[in-house]
Design an enzyme around this catalytic site. Structure first.
Site, PDB file in Angstrom:
ATOM      1  N   ARG A   1     -30.010 -40.209   9.658  1.00  0.00           N
ATOM      2  CA  ARG A   1     -31.092 -41.182   9.575  1.00  0.00           C
ATOM      3  C   ARG A   1     -30.497 -42.586   9.535  1.00  0.00           C
ATOM      4  NH1 ARG A   1     -32.979 -41.300   5.156  1.00  0.00           N
ATOM      5  NH2 ARG A   1     -31.970 -39.571   4.102  1.00  0.00           N
TER       6      ARG A   1
ATOM      7  N   ASP B   1     -37.900 -29.221   1.207  1.00  0.00           N
ATOM      8  CA  ASP B   1     -37.701 -30.662   1.423  1.00  0.00           C
ATOM      9  C   ASP B   1     -38.904 -31.527   1.057  1.00  0.00           C
ATOM     10  OD1 ASP B   1     -35.794 -32.666   2.356  1.00  0.00           O
ATOM     11  OD2 ASP B   1     -37.117 -32.982   4.065  1.00  0.00           O
TER      12      ASP B   1
ATOM     13  N   SER C   1     -31.360 -36.783  -0.311  1.00  0.00           N
ATOM     14  CA  SER C   1     -30.854 -36.006   0.816  1.00  0.00           C
ATOM     15  C   SER C   1     -29.410 -35.566   0.559  1.00  0.00           C
ATOM     16  CB  SER C   1     -30.891 -36.854   2.082  1.00  0.00           C
ATOM     17  OG  SER C   1     -32.202 -37.331   2.280  1.00  0.00           O
ATOM     18  N   ALA C   2     -29.146 -34.311   0.859  1.00  0.00           N
ATOM     19  CA  ALA C   2     -27.816 -33.704   0.683  1.00  0.00           C
ATOM     20  C   ALA C   2     -27.381 -33.662  -0.783  1.00  0.00           C
ATOM     21  CB  ALA C   2     -26.780 -34.396   1.564  1.00  0.00           C
ATOM     22  N   CYS C   3     -28.339 -33.442  -1.679  1.00  0.00           N
ATOM     23  CA  CYS C   3     -28.022 -33.314  -3.105  1.00  0.00           C
ATOM     24  C   CYS C   3     -28.524 -31.995  -3.691  1.00  0.00           C
ATOM     25  CB  CYS C   3     -28.572 -34.499  -3.886  1.00  0.00           C
ATOM     26  SG  CYS C   3     -27.744 -36.048  -3.480  1.00  0.00           S
TER      27      CYS C   3
ATOM     28  N   TYR D   1     -31.730 -37.879  16.676  1.00  0.00           N
ATOM     29  CA  TYR D   1     -31.419 -37.148  15.441  1.00  0.00           C
ATOM     30  C   TYR D   1     -32.703 -36.759  14.684  1.00  0.00           C
ATOM     31  CZ  TYR D   1     -30.182 -36.092  10.689  1.00  0.00           C
ATOM     32  OH  TYR D   1     -30.113 -35.467   9.477  1.00  0.00           O
TER      33      TYR D   1
ATOM     34  N   LYS E   1     -31.374 -29.673  -2.621  1.00  0.00           N
ATOM     35  CA  LYS E   1     -32.731 -29.094  -2.582  1.00  0.00           C
ATOM     36  C   LYS E   1     -32.755 -27.730  -1.896  1.00  0.00           C
ATOM     37  CE  LYS E   1     -34.573 -32.598  -0.486  1.00  0.00           C
ATOM     38  NZ  LYS E   1     -33.305 -33.359  -0.445  1.00  0.00           N
TER      39      LYS E   1
ATOM     40  N   ARG F   1     -26.440 -29.880  10.873  1.00  0.00           N
ATOM     41  CA  ARG F   1     -27.670 -29.254  10.382  1.00  0.00           C
ATOM     42  C   ARG F   1     -27.975 -27.933  11.067  1.00  0.00           C
ATOM     43  NH1 ARG F   1     -30.683 -31.990   6.136  1.00  0.00           N
ATOM     44  NH2 ARG F   1     -29.475 -33.879   5.828  1.00  0.00           N
TER      45      ARG F   1
ATOM     46  N   GLY G   1     -34.099 -36.525  11.585  1.00  0.00           N
ATOM     47  CA  GLY G   1     -34.858 -37.365  10.665  1.00  0.00           C
ATOM     48  C   GLY G   1     -35.441 -38.610  11.323  1.00  0.00           C
TER      49      GLY G   1
ATOM     50  N   LYS H   1     -40.033 -36.742   8.126  1.00  0.00           N
ATOM     51  CA  LYS H   1     -39.920 -37.877   7.195  1.00  0.00           C
ATOM     52  C   LYS H   1     -40.984 -38.942   7.474  1.00  0.00           C
ATOM     53  CE  LYS H   1     -36.261 -36.070   5.367  1.00  0.00           C
ATOM     54  NZ  LYS H   1     -36.301 -35.521   4.002  1.00  0.00           N
TER      55      LYS H   1
ATOM     56  N   GLY I   1     -25.776 -20.615  -7.648  1.00  0.00           N
ATOM     57  CA  GLY I   1     -26.513 -19.540  -8.341  1.00  0.00           C
ATOM     58  C   GLY I   1     -26.533 -19.710  -9.853  1.00  0.00           C
TER      59      GLY I   1
ATOM     60  N   ASN J   1     -30.423 -25.636  -1.372  1.00  0.00           N
ATOM     61  CA  ASN J   1     -29.711 -24.638  -2.176  1.00  0.00           C
ATOM     62  C   ASN J   1     -30.532 -24.161  -3.357  1.00  0.00           C
ATOM     63  OD1 ASN J   1     -26.558 -24.041  -1.656  1.00  0.00           O
ATOM     64  ND2 ASN J   1     -27.187 -25.959  -0.705  1.00  0.00           N
TER      65      ASN J   1
ATOM     66  N   HIS K   1     -40.549 -35.920  -1.910  1.00  0.00           N
ATOM     67  CA  HIS K   1     -39.321 -35.353  -1.328  1.00  0.00           C
ATOM     68  C   HIS K   1     -38.835 -34.227  -2.244  1.00  0.00           C
ATOM     69  CE1 HIS K   1     -35.002 -36.386   0.300  1.00  0.00           C
ATOM     70  NE2 HIS K   1     -35.571 -35.438   1.006  1.00  0.00           N
TER      71      HIS K   1
HETATM   72  P1  GDP Z   1     -30.525 -31.075   0.368  1.00  0.00           P
HETATM   73  O1  GDP Z   1     -30.163 -31.953   1.511  1.00  0.00           O
HETATM   74  O2  GDP Z   1     -31.051 -31.835  -0.811  1.00  0.00           O
HETATM   75  O3  GDP Z   1     -31.404 -29.950   0.763  1.00  0.00           O
HETATM   76  O4  GDP Z   1     -29.144 -30.457  -0.166  1.00  0.00           O
HETATM   77  P2  GDP Z   1     -28.442 -29.053   0.166  1.00  0.00           P
HETATM   78  O5  GDP Z   1     -29.004 -27.956  -0.668  1.00  0.00           O
HETATM   79  O6  GDP Z   1     -28.402 -28.833   1.630  1.00  0.00           O
HETATM   80  O7  GDP Z   1     -26.982 -29.359  -0.358  1.00  0.00           O
HETATM   81  C1  GDP Z   1     -26.247 -30.472   0.106  1.00  0.00           C
HETATM   82  C2  GDP Z   1     -24.791 -30.289  -0.224  1.00  0.00           C
HETATM   83  O8  GDP Z   1     -24.628 -30.200  -1.646  1.00  0.00           O
HETATM   84  C3  GDP Z   1     -24.207 -29.008   0.369  1.00  0.00           C
HETATM   85  O9  GDP Z   1     -22.908 -29.262   0.836  1.00  0.00           O
HETATM   86  C4  GDP Z   1     -24.194 -28.073  -0.801  1.00  0.00           C
HETATM   87  O10 GDP Z   1     -23.173 -27.109  -0.693  1.00  0.00           O
HETATM   88  C5  GDP Z   1     -23.968 -29.000  -2.003  1.00  0.00           C
HETATM   89  N1  GDP Z   1     -24.591 -28.446  -3.239  1.00  0.00           N
HETATM   90  C6  GDP Z   1     -25.842 -27.956  -3.354  1.00  0.00           C
HETATM   91  N2  GDP Z   1     -26.068 -27.487  -4.614  1.00  0.00           N
HETATM   92  C7  GDP Z   1     -24.922 -27.700  -5.306  1.00  0.00           C
HETATM   93  C8  GDP Z   1     -24.511 -27.429  -6.663  1.00  0.00           C
HETATM   94  O11 GDP Z   1     -25.247 -26.884  -7.480  1.00  0.00           O
HETATM   95  N3  GDP Z   1     -23.249 -27.824  -7.007  1.00  0.00           N
HETATM   96  C9  GDP Z   1     -22.401 -28.415  -6.105  1.00  0.00           C
HETATM   97  N4  GDP Z   1     -21.175 -28.752  -6.526  1.00  0.00           N
HETATM   98  N5  GDP Z   1     -22.749 -28.675  -4.821  1.00  0.00           N
HETATM   99  C10 GDP Z   1     -23.986 -28.325  -4.429  1.00  0.00           C
HETATM  100  P1  PGA Z   2     -32.386 -33.175   3.285  1.00  0.00           P
HETATM  101  O1  PGA Z   2     -33.326 -33.511   4.550  1.00  0.00           O
HETATM  102  O2  PGA Z   2     -33.116 -33.818   2.164  1.00  0.00           O
HETATM  103  O3  PGA Z   2     -32.388 -31.684   3.293  1.00  0.00           O
HETATM  104  O4  PGA Z   2     -31.015 -33.743   3.437  1.00  0.00           O
HETATM  105  C1  PGA Z   2     -33.096 -34.407   5.542  1.00  0.00           C
HETATM  106  C2  PGA Z   2     -33.050 -35.849   5.079  1.00  0.00           C
HETATM  107  O5  PGA Z   2     -33.499 -36.154   3.953  1.00  0.00           O
HETATM  108  O6  PGA Z   2     -32.568 -36.669   5.866  1.00  0.00           O
HETATM  109 MN    MN Z   3     -34.881 -34.598   2.910  1.00  0.00          MN
HETATM  110 MN    MN Z   4     -32.291 -29.679   2.640  1.00  0.00          MN
END
Ligand code: GDP
Ligand code: PGA
Ligand code: MN
Ligand code: MN
Length: 605
Positions: free
Chosen positions: A79, A294, A269-271, A218, A273, A387, A220, A227, A514, A275, A247
């Site tokens: 994005r 998301d 994003s990438a934190c 891309y 969700k 992705r 997003g 988004k 987990g 997982n 979000h």
């Molecule tokens: P989203 O973008 O918020 O959906 O985040 P994702 O679930 O795709 O995770 C983004 C990144 O954070 C990935 O590389 C995951 O492996 C990592 N991650 C997710 N959950 C955890 C966690 O509980 N601990 C750690 N250390 N990394 C995590």
């Molecule tokens: P994410 O979704 O939150 O899974 O990373 C895409 C984004 O927010 O750009």
């Molecule tokens: Mn997102």
């Molecule tokens: Mn995600």
């Protein structure tokens, strides 16, 4: 070229007058070679994917059914927040956190960019619906795009095609969403595998509830149902109509006693969700089912509880770090095929691979830039924001009620971010307003999901910084008002989590993935009034004995460090929060300043 000579324009499968005149107007401006109405059929999908393979955009994967790898232009991978605008009539309505330009000025600027921009290409008309088409008020949109990659991806991420178009009838409202790659083709000009432009604009017109996107392919930036519609435009609708567009993931948690709770969680994003939404609990007897990963739209039900609905139809997940050890349910979802992978590596036997999928990397790969790759290569094989785009219905732990138009009642909301220090593993807000304060002050390190520096701490209110479609101060007020109007006993309880705190050696203090089920268990036990907590200046934190760490192999000191509330660390947050709040001027509700005073006095007490 005029409408009369654009093939496809006249055989529209609808009589929706507004839609027809808008399609005609855009075709006249952008001058595509032809117009195609997307029906969402399998035949159409086959034709488009074959076309994408022939164009070199897609590589068909031998190892996964109906699946493809796309390698984007290396400049078009995330994005573009600095190119994203909220063009409200009044600049104050975009607020201190969004880019703004006068809507008339933006329109005239972009109209010149759009003029002739689809030359040599096909313009696709994608009717879509965010959320179930059977909803009482279905949330329609129509995306016009000159990208086959967008058509194929939208088919995964949203309910597209004839069913949506027919439900729109002759006059139901829809969000017009215009997208172009900004890469016209002259007669005889050879196309590239990933057309895009160096000029990019991702623009929302909140009053008109319209989206204009230019220059990027891309996800997003280009899959406009996600988004742009379901967060930026929907947040404006939600403010006006008294609901919330957030979000957030949505999950269902069942305890060994067969009690169920629905939990929503907002992380940037990438934190984490995706997982958390698919978590496989490590503690016996607990079960997680997925509803969304998301976006959550939340409205009060007749019973006074807050109900959440996932408006999407697919998963657009971060690939790196997704593996059999960390997220086996995502791996199973992908194994079923029907997926588009973008910017991951290709194995020699026609499968995908990325960092974190398996412990050992294959001996040879083709990396995301198409180069030979071995474990000795200097760069990772996959882009950090690569992705997978996969139908959510393939998720083996999808909750059956995931697409119930009335949503599911939420018991708890978690906020979280990526912080190496300060923020404890979990804390519980004292009440709604304290929870809103947690959301309003949420901070996280930036990630590769957006272009720009990675690892920089920034405030990301409610994990919505890039997605709030109006003034962020008004947005915080909307959250405060949402709580005021509700029966406090029925409101979700709010928690703040941090899976990413580090020890002195830089390692994660908490094993995550987990094992996060242990935190969910504590959350549920708090809801049910059975878990103990200590009151700290920042909220209620588990007592040493109340968080289930049995069998984890963590020392008491490690658990204490993960849960610690260090007053000195928190005192360093105060000037940052103060500076953050000052940005909002008088738009910030006074309750947030009150909460800050409470925090200060508790830290000094
Ligand atoms: P989203 O973008 O918020 O959906 O985040 P994702 O679930 O795709 O995770 C983004 C990144 O954070 C990935 O590389 C995951 O492996 C990592 N991650 C997710 N959950 C955890 C966690 O509980 N601990 C750690 N250390 N990394 C995590
Ligand atoms: P994410 O979704 O939150 O899974 O990373 C895409 C984004 O927010 O750009
Ligand atoms: Mn997102
Ligand atoms: Mn995600």
């Amino acid at each position: 070229m005029t409408s009369v000579t654009t093939p496809g324009l006249d055989n529209a499968p609808t009589t929706h007058a507004k839609l027809l005149s808008w399609v005609q107007e855009v075709a006249e401006l952008t001058t595509p070679d032809r117009v195609v109405w997307v029906d969402g059929s399998d035949e159409e999908w086959t034709r488009l994917t074959e076309q994408l393979v022939a164009a070199g955009t897609f590589t068909r994967l031998a190892a996964k059914p109906n699946s493809f790898l796309a390698q984007s232009d290396p400049s078009d991978v995330a994005r573009v927040e600095d190119r994203t605008f909220i063009c409200s009539v009044d600049e104050a309505d975009a607020g201190p956190t969004n880019n703004w330009m006068d809507p008339a000025e933006m329109k005239s600027l972009m109209t010149e960019l759009y003029r002739g921009c689809m030359r040599g290409r096909t313009m696709y008309v994608i009717p879509f619906c965010m959320g179930p088409i059977e909803a009482e008020s279905p949330m329609f949109g129509v995306e016009l795009t000159d990208s086959e990659y967008v058509v194929v991806s939208m088919r995964v991420m949203a309910r597209v095609g004839t069913a949506a178009l027919e439900a729109m009838g002759t006059d139901r409202p829809f969000v017009p969403a215009l997208h172009s790659l900004g890469a016209p083709l002259d007669e005889g000009q050879q196309d590239v595998a990933w057309p895009c432009s160096t000029t990019k604009y991702i623009v929302q017109f909140p009053e008109e509830r319209t989206i204009w996107s230019y220059g990027s392919g891309y996800g997003g930036n280009a899959l406009l149902g996600k988004k742009c519609y379901s967060l930026r435009i929907a947040s404006v609708m939600a403010r006006d109509e008294g609901w919330l567009a957030e979000h957030m993931l949505i999950l269902k948690l069942t305890s060994p006693q067969q009690k169920t709770h629905y939990i929503a969680a907002a992380f940037p994003s990438a934190c984490g969700k995706t997982n958390l939404a698919m978590l496989e609990p490590t503690i016996p007897g607990w079960k997680v089912e997925t509803l969304g990963d998301d976006i959550a739209w939340m409205r009060f039900g007749e019973d006074g509880r807050l109900y959440a609905l996932n408006p999407e139809f697919g998963l657009f997940g971060v690939a790196p770090g997704t593996g059999w050890d960390t997220n086996p349910n995502a791996m199973r979802t992908i194994e079923a095929g029907n997926s588009v992978f973008t910017n991951v590596a290709l194995t020699d036997d026609g499968d995908v691979w990325w960092e974190g999928m398996t412990d050992d990397a294959p001996a040879h790969l083709t990396d995301w830039k198409g180069r030979d790759w071995t474990p000795d290569s200097a760069e990772p094989s996959s882009h950090p924001n690569s992705r997978f785009c996969t139908p959510i219905t393939q998720c083996p732990i999808l909750a059956p009620e995931w697409d119930d138009p009335k949503g599911v009642p939420i018991s708890a909301i978690l906020f979280g971010g990526r912080r190496k220090t300060t923020i404890p593993l979990v804390s519980e807000a004292r009440d709604w307003n304290h929870g809103v304060f947690m959301g309003a002050t949420l901070s996280s390190e930036t990630t590769a999901a957006a272009t720009g520096a990675v690892g920089v701490i920034r405030r990301d209110p409610f994990a919505m910084l890039p997605f709030i479609g109006y003034n962020a101060g008004d947005y915080v007020s909307h959250w405060v008002e949402t709580g005021k109007g509700a029966d406090a006993a029925k409101l979700p309880k709010i928690f703040y989590v941090n899976w990413f705190r580090r020890d002195a050696d830089g390692g994660f203090l908490w094993p995550g993935f987990g094992e996060n089920s242990r935190v969910l268990k504590w959350v549920v036990e708090r809801l049910e009034g059975t878990a103990a907590a200590v009151e700290t200046p920042v909220g209620h934190v588990p007592t040493p004995g109340s968080l289930d760490v049995s069998g984890l192999g963590m020392t008491v000191e490690q658990v204490e460090s993960a849960l610690a509330v260090d007053k000195d660390e928190w005192r360093q947050e105060i000037p940052q929060i103060t500076e953050w709040f000052e940005k909002f001027g008088d738009k910030l509700p006074g309750t947030m300043w009150d909460e800050l005073e409470i925090l200060k006095s508790r830290l000094d007490g």
